[in-house]
Scaffold this motif. Structure first.
Motif, PDB file in Angstrom:
ATOM      1  N   PHE A 134      73.694  81.933 -97.746  1.00 20.19           N
ATOM      2  CA  PHE A 134      74.372  82.515 -99.392  1.00 20.19           C
ATOM      3  C   PHE A 134      73.991  84.006-100.667  1.00 20.19           C
ATOM      4  O   PHE A 134      72.176  83.932-100.008  1.00 20.19           O
ATOM      5  CB  PHE A 134      74.821  81.514 -99.751  1.00 20.19           C
ATOM      6  CG  PHE A 134      75.902  80.954 -99.127  1.00 20.19           C
ATOM      7  CD1 PHE A 134      77.587  81.113 -98.710  1.00 20.19           C
ATOM      8  CD2 PHE A 134      75.541  79.330 -98.961  1.00 20.19           C
ATOM      9  CE1 PHE A 134      78.272  80.737 -98.449  1.00 20.19           C
ATOM     10  CE2 PHE A 134      76.859  79.029 -98.138  1.00 20.19           C
ATOM     11  CZ  PHE A 134      77.885  79.533 -97.292  1.00 20.19           C
TER      12      PHE A 134
ATOM     13  N   CYS B  95      78.707  87.566 -97.448  1.00 21.94           N
ATOM     14  CA  CYS B  95      78.660  85.840 -97.412  1.00 21.94           C
ATOM     15  C   CYS B  95      80.364  85.562 -97.497  1.00 21.94           C
ATOM     16  O   CYS B  95      80.995  86.136 -97.688  1.00 21.94           O
ATOM     17  CB  CYS B  95      77.603  84.993 -97.967  1.00 21.94           C
ATOM     18  SG  CYS B  95      78.044  84.988-100.026  1.00 21.94           S
TER      19      CYS B  95
ATOM     20  N   CYS C 146      72.114  78.882 -98.751  1.00 25.07           N
ATOM     21  CA  CYS C 146      72.557  79.167 -97.291  1.00 25.07           C
ATOM     22  C   CYS C 146      73.264  77.701 -96.716  1.00 25.07           C
ATOM     23  O   CYS C 146      73.244  76.835 -97.306  1.00 25.07           O
ATOM     24  CB  CYS C 146      71.473  78.544 -96.652  1.00 25.07           C
ATOM     25  SG  CYS C 146      69.987  76.935 -96.398  1.00 25.07           S
TER      26      CYS C 146
ATOM     27  N   SER D 134      76.436  85.576 -86.957  1.00 23.14           N
ATOM     28  CA  SER D 134      76.346  87.377 -87.949  1.00 23.14           C
ATOM     29  C   SER D 134      77.219  88.073 -86.907  1.00 23.14           C
ATOM     30  O   SER D 134      76.556  88.338 -85.568  1.00 23.14           O
ATOM     31  CB  SER D 134      75.932  86.755 -88.727  1.00 23.14           C
ATOM     32  OG  SER D 134      75.351  85.700 -89.234  1.00 23.14           O
TER      33      SER D 134
ATOM     34  N   VAL E 207      77.788  87.277 -92.658  1.00 21.37           N
ATOM     35  CA  VAL E 207      76.591  86.127 -92.088  1.00 21.37           C
ATOM     36  C   VAL E 207      77.561  84.551 -91.846  1.00 21.37           C
ATOM     37  O   VAL E 207      77.084  83.695 -92.215  1.00 21.37           O
ATOM     38  CB  VAL E 207      75.488  86.357 -93.224  1.00 21.37           C
ATOM     39  CG1 VAL E 207      74.785  87.372 -92.517  1.00 21.37           C
ATOM     40  CG2 VAL E 207      76.382  85.755 -94.647  1.00 21.37           C
TER      41      VAL E 207
ATOM     42  N   ASP F 140      78.920  81.318 -93.325  1.00 22.76           N
ATOM     43  CA  ASP F 140      78.152  80.959 -94.274  1.00 22.76           C
ATOM     44  C   ASP F 140      76.845  80.289 -93.239  1.00 22.76           C
ATOM     45  O   ASP F 140      76.062  79.134 -93.442  1.00 22.76           O
ATOM     46  CB  ASP F 140      79.106  79.372 -93.683  1.00 22.76           C
ATOM     47  CG  ASP F 140      80.303  79.091 -94.909  1.00 22.76           C
ATOM     48  OD1 ASP F 140      80.426  80.123 -95.574  1.00 22.76           O
ATOM     49  OD2 ASP F 140      80.668  77.855 -94.883  1.00 22.76           O
TER      50      ASP F 140
END
Length: 253
Positions: free
Chosen positions: A135, A168, A139, A119, A130, A132
């Protein structure tokens, strides 16, 4: 000067991002989910692309690297796993810094979804990209990592200030909210889910979110508190997280 973030939907449920350094005008693409969409956004914005910052190697994140680089000359930066799909000009990992003009991104190792996922955190502007890993209310699936790896990665992100904006890579939030309601009957998730469903009914994005909002309602960050609901020991946060992740993997709601 603060950065500008240009967010756009692409593919079936991806978000692409262009980030512009306010001092120099230089821009970066966070991943290249759809080369055509990235290049159209660049043309519309008039920004000059100097960097591609890949979070991981999956085709809906790095699949457009070659085309975007050919069109712009941008330097491709990312974890070593990106070489599985693309050339890579600069390999980065935990603690490295990437400069975009006067903007500095700190690289955070957030493996779990893939083996070397990273990230990019801009502390000055309080934003983090970030991919994947995390989220909104969710996550990433554990395709290459272990529950312990992903819990460690999520814990690193949760340790960032609550005000940090989280960008995200997918619009999964309505489905994530339905799952969250199945394991958590708390007020925070009920309120958040109503907001999410209303936003999606109006065709509005639910991204970005914030670290604080995710700590309050995301079942994966709250896994130790939900251990009883998923049959996990309350004193083992990794086991609790693994149980929540396993429940989500088979959830049909």
């Amino acid at each position: 000067m603060p950065i500008q973030v240009r967010q756009f939907a692409c593919l079936s449920d991806n978000y692409g991002y262009l980030v512009r350094d306010g001092a120099t005008g230089l821009a970066a693409a966070i991943d290249t989910p759809d080369a055509g969409a990235v290049l159209r956004e660049l043309e519309a914005s008039g920004w000059k692309l100097s960097l591609i910052l890949n979070t991981h190697w999956h085709p809906d994140h790095a699949g457009g690297n070659a085309e975007v680089k050919a069109a712009t000359g941008a330097e491709i930066v990312g974890p070593g796993e990106v070489r599985r799909i693309s050339e890579l000009d600069r390999q980065v990992g935990e603690g490295d810094e990437v400069r975009l003009g006067e903007t500095t991104f700190r690289v955070i190792d957030t493996r779990g979804h893939t083996a070397e996922h990273v990230s990019y955190y801009d502390q000055a502007d309080q934003v983090v990209f970030v991919g994947d890993t995390l989220f909104a209310l969710g996550c990433g699936r554990l395709f290459e990592g272990t529950p312990a790896m992903m819990w460690d990665s999520l814990s690193k992100l949760a340790a960032l200030p609550d005000a940090v904006k989280v960008y995200c890579a997918h619009e999964y939030t309505a489905a994530n909210a339905r799952f969250a309601l199945s394991v958590d009957q708390g007020e925070a998730i009920r309120v958040r889910a109503d907001q999410v469903f209303a936003a999606r009914a109006a065709d509005q994005p639910t991204v970005p979110t914030t670290i604080g909002a995710e700590k309050a309602a995301n079942p994966f960050l709250r896994a130790p508190l939900l251990a009883a609901a998923v049959g996990a020991p309350a004193d083992d946060p990794v086991a609790a997280f693994a149980a929540v992740r396993a429940a989500k993997d088979v959830f049909k709601g």
